[in-house]
Structures are given as structure tokens and as C-alpha cells.
Enzyme design. Sequence first.
Site, short mmCIF file in Angstrom:
data_model
loop_
_atom_site.label_atom_id
_atom_site.label_comp_id
_atom_site.label_asym_id
_atom_site.label_seq_id
_atom_site.Cartn_x
_atom_site.Cartn_y
_atom_site.Cartn_z
N CYS A 297 -42.84 40.04 -141.70
CA CYS A 297 -42.55 41.41 -142.14
C CYS A 297 -42.52 41.53 -143.66
O CYS A 297 -42.82 42.59 -144.21
CB CYS A 297 -41.21 41.87 -141.58
SG CYS A 297 -40.92 41.51 -139.85
N ASP B 265 -34.93 39.32 -137.85
CA ASP B 265 -34.25 39.55 -136.58
C ASP B 265 -34.84 38.69 -135.46
O ASP B 265 -34.11 38.16 -134.62
CB ASP B 265 -34.33 41.02 -136.18
CG ASP B 265 -33.32 41.87 -136.94
OD1 ASP B 265 -32.76 41.37 -137.93
OD2 ASP B 265 -33.08 43.02 -136.54
N CYS C 197 -38.79 44.76 -143.00
CA CYS C 197 -38.26 44.44 -141.67
C CYS C 197 -37.01 45.25 -141.37
O CYS C 197 -36.53 46.01 -142.20
CB CYS C 197 -38.00 42.94 -141.53
SG CYS C 197 -36.81 42.29 -142.71
N ASP C 198 -36.47 45.04 -140.18
CA ASP C 198 -35.54 45.97 -139.56
C ASP C 198 -34.41 46.47 -140.47
O ASP C 198 -34.17 47.66 -140.56
CB ASP C 198 -34.92 45.34 -138.32
CG ASP C 198 -35.94 45.15 -137.20
OD1 ASP C 198 -37.15 45.34 -137.46
OD2 ASP C 198 -35.53 44.82 -136.09
N LYS C 199 -33.66 45.57 -141.09
CA LYS C 199 -32.50 46.00 -141.85
C LYS C 199 -32.82 46.32 -143.30
O LYS C 199 -32.05 47.00 -143.97
CB LYS C 199 -31.39 44.93 -141.80
CG LYS C 199 -30.99 44.52 -140.39
CD LYS C 199 -30.69 45.70 -139.49
CE LYS C 199 -30.42 45.30 -138.06
NZ LYS C 199 -31.57 44.68 -137.37
N CYS D 36 -43.06 43.93 -136.62
CA CYS D 36 -43.36 43.90 -135.18
C CYS D 36 -44.07 45.17 -134.72
O CYS D 36 -43.70 46.28 -135.11
CB CYS D 36 -42.09 43.66 -134.39
SG CYS D 36 -41.27 42.11 -134.82
N GLU E 83 -28.09 42.04 -131.90
CA GLU E 83 -29.14 42.51 -130.99
C GLU E 83 -29.29 41.49 -129.86
O GLU E 83 -29.06 40.30 -130.06
CB GLU E 83 -30.46 42.67 -131.72
CG GLU E 83 -30.51 43.86 -132.65
CD GLU E 83 -31.87 44.03 -133.28
OE1 GLU E 83 -32.80 43.26 -132.95
OE2 GLU E 83 -32.02 44.94 -134.13
N SER F 2 -32.60 45.21 -129.51
CA SER F 2 -33.82 45.29 -130.30
C SER F 2 -34.56 46.56 -129.96
O SER F 2 -34.42 47.12 -128.86
CB SER F 2 -34.70 44.07 -129.99
OG SER F 2 -36.01 44.29 -130.43
#
Length: 557
Positions: free
Chosen positions: A52, A84, A125-127, A197, A446, A472
Amino acid sequence: MTQLPRPRSGPLTTGPARAPQRAMLRAVGLSEADLALPQVAIASSWNEVTPCNVHLNSLAATAKEGVRQAGAVPIEFGTIAVSDAISMGHEGMKASLVSREVIADSVELMVHAERFDALVAIAGCDKSLPGMLMACARLNVPSAFLYGGTILPGRALGRTITIQDVFEAVGAQAAGEMPDADLLAIERAACPGAGSCAGMYTANTMSACAEALGMALPGSATPPAVTAERAALARATGAAAVRALATGLRPRDIMTRAAFLNAATVVMATAGSTNAVLHLLAIAAEAGVELSLDDFDAVSRRTPHIASMRPVGRFVMSELDQVGGLPVVLRELLGAGLVDGDAVAVNGRTLAENVADAARPDGDVVRPVSDPIGREGGLAVLRGSLVPNGALVKVPGLEDVRFEGSARVFEREEDCFAAVTTGRVRKGDVLVIRYEGPKGGPGMREMLAVTAAIKGAGLGKDVVLVTDGRFSGATFGACIAHAAPEAFDGGPIALVADGDPIVLDVGARRLDLLVDDAELERRRAGWKRPAPNYPSGALAKYAALVSGADRGAVCRP
């Protein structure tokens, strides 16, 4: 060229008393001419930990070109980013949500200390996406956000695959439904290069939110990481931050309540990640905007699900990009009166102006509002005796589900995962994983490893999972997250015992524990909060400051 303002860097670099500061800036390469120009921070979550983020350094370099071309001086710095997917399924995941706060704090501290005039925030990425947007809202200096882009899907066993398929394959292999060779083939093919992702998982959901909020340039949410378009967007984002400085456009001018409701509408229309609710609540808190779970519930009830995106649909982010990207979704929602077209974006134009030339729905990836996939949004807010402060579930496939089962209680994620993968879960079970909330975990893990294992074991329609932790963006099915109040705060989930009847009614938006009040009071009298899992360090600091999931799990003194 009109002289650009230097509201923060000007006092830092002007006059005899600032000779020491100028000396330091000369040492990092600033010229005499540079010292008279605005300074723009380029904050990036680049690292070599995860695909990511692995390419964000090149995007940062290109964003710097855009800043230079617009007449300002770019200065780059980095921050952390947790993977993650790599931290999933073990103690490491407890650090993931905590990293959102660290990212926001670190960017805030750098911009505050170094007196940057504007900010380009780059995340992958996610955070890191919500962390950067939280920093933008908190600082309120002219800012523009850039997403690193989605990964392309892989291909194995004759089908398109993503990281979701790897987690589900683990469950299938454990259940004896998949040979080792097939699991290895999926593992090797799922992540073909740089990018986040591939489905409408958390990173791609938050990139859609950033564009819908107006903090990212139109059309920037969906192009894959490996395309040349990403470089062009990076350059344009750098220039946009300088234009915002010139015009005085600040993040809180952009991130209004109307903009947050627009973002929530996009989440519902695309059946995005449950994490988006948590993150939008947190960003809104930083922006000083009132936003609650009730707002998400109202948006969900009026917004049709129109984009067929994985995990609940058929397509990945790169395929949405191929049919016109997020502007297609936004234009369709605008035409139905479901988003506010007057909301202003970072380019200075309104949402309506930005999507005026967007393509129409293709009918496959994106459906028209008149012929939706579902009549209501992709996420639902549940209430009830088990979750009086709320919980979240992803709706597609569960619209009319009413499930009554018996509780199987687990005090941590690993115990539930072991029960699933060793065949100790039965049809009709309601799996309850508690003490995994923001404080209790801490960090609100998650649980894709568990939910994917359930699906891989063929139990996706036969059990329900409830937790005060998170899921997730790749999770779907009868999985209820963010149960509030959490167990560590003495919420009803702390009082559940094995065998208790629990009823999920998605249509009624209810999740109830069918145990009488007298028995619950008896249990409460005997309940004792467990000792913290981490008595010191970053996780302990987080647990001491964090709020409930229903308020975005934000940290306050």
C-alpha cells in the site's frame, strides 16, 4: 505572479533574529530565493512494510514538482503506517487503530513546529488515510490529500483474486475443503504489486470518502497505483495545495457537515467498509462537525446500494475506475438528490461542477438509482439490548435475515479462530468475541482471519459473529462489529454467558440479548473489569484516552 502568502513560514524566515532558522534551512538545500517563498509540507506514509505504501516516495517526489511549479517550496517528511493484512490475526493488530492517532499526531506536530504554510497529505493504507485527514482537519492549514491508489487484482485457479481470497482460503484449507497447492497458488498470485487491497475494503472506501469530502481531487480515488495517472494526480495535488493557500481555502471550509453526509452516502451506495463509519466520526470530531451514528442510519435508509464492489459485489476498484470512477457514482447520487452538489472541493469547484461531465452508470459495475442492487445502503446501524449504543453490520445478502441462536463466548479473537478452524463451531451459534474494543483490546482489532475462516469453513450463513472489535473491509456476512458500549466499559456484551439466546433482526435494525433484567443485574453485580492487557507503553496511553466506537474511538485528554 501574485505574491503568495506566507502566514506561518514568513515570521520564521524573516529578520536578523531568524538567522539560525535560515541557516538550518539552507543546510537542507533551500536557496536565497526559496527563503522568500511559502513552505508546503509533503507528509507521506511511505515505507517498505506493505504494498500500500511502498511507492509513495515516488508520488511525494512528483507532488513536490507540483508545489514548485505553483510557486512554493516543498519540504518532505514521513510518518508511520501499519500493514493491517500483515498484523491481522495476532497481537500486532492491536497497534493498527492506535497508529491512526499516531499518524495524525505526528503530522500535526511537524506542521505545528516547522510552521509550514500548507500541507500535501499522501497515504496508502487503511489507517494512514483517516490519520492524514484527521491531521488536515485538526491543523486547518490549506491542505490537499492524495491517495496512493489501489492494487490490481491477481489471478489464480482460473479466477480473479484479492487478499480477501487468501484469508478465506486459509479457512477452506483448515476445513479440508482446499488442497495445500491451491492455497499456495492463491497466496502467490493475490498481490501482484504496489497499491492498497483491491476491493471496496477500508483503504479504497476511505479514498472514496476523501474524494466525496472534497479533500482529494475529482477522479483521484480509483486509478490504480501502477498507472501513469497517479503521477499526474500527484503533481496536480501539489499545485492544488498551493492554490488553496493563495485563495485561503482551508480544510474546515471543505469538510462541512454536508460534505461528511456526502461521504457517508458514498459509503452506503458502494457498500463500503464498516471502518469508514469509525473514521468519518473521528475526522468530523477533528473538524468540529457534529456527526453521529444516527446520521449514518438515516443516510443508509435513504441511499440505495448501486455499486457492485467486492466483498459483497463482483468488482474491484480498478474496474470501477475503468467505467469512470467515483464521479460516476457521485453524479448518479446527485441526480437523485442524495448528495449536496454545493459542497466545495479542494480545487475550488463545487461537487456538482466536478461531476458535471462524469459518465453515466454502465449498469454492471455501477447501477442507476432507478435500478439499484439494494433499496437501502450497504451498512446498517443496529440497536438493541445487546448494543444500546449501536453496532454495525454490512447489509447485502442479509436484508431480511432474522437469526436466533445461542451464545458462544470468547474472551479474545485467537480462541474463536481456534474453535472455527478445528471444527468446534456449530450451526446456530452466535459467536461473541469481547474485550477487543478500543479500551479493552486495546486497539479494537480487525478480525478478518476469523470471519474469513468462518466463510472458508462453509459456515457463513449458519452462524453470527458479534464483537466489540472491528472487521476488515473485506469482511461480509452476518458479522456485527463495534458493539457499544464495549465489554471493558461494562457494556451488555460483558454480561453474555454461553447458551444465552441472541436475536439478530437486520430488517428491524435490532440485536437483542434475550435475558431478563433481573438476571443481568445479578451478573453485573458479580462483574469485574479485567486488568489491562498492556499496563505501559503506547497501547496503555491509548486505552487511557480513547472514546467508544460509537464516537469514532477518538482520543481526548
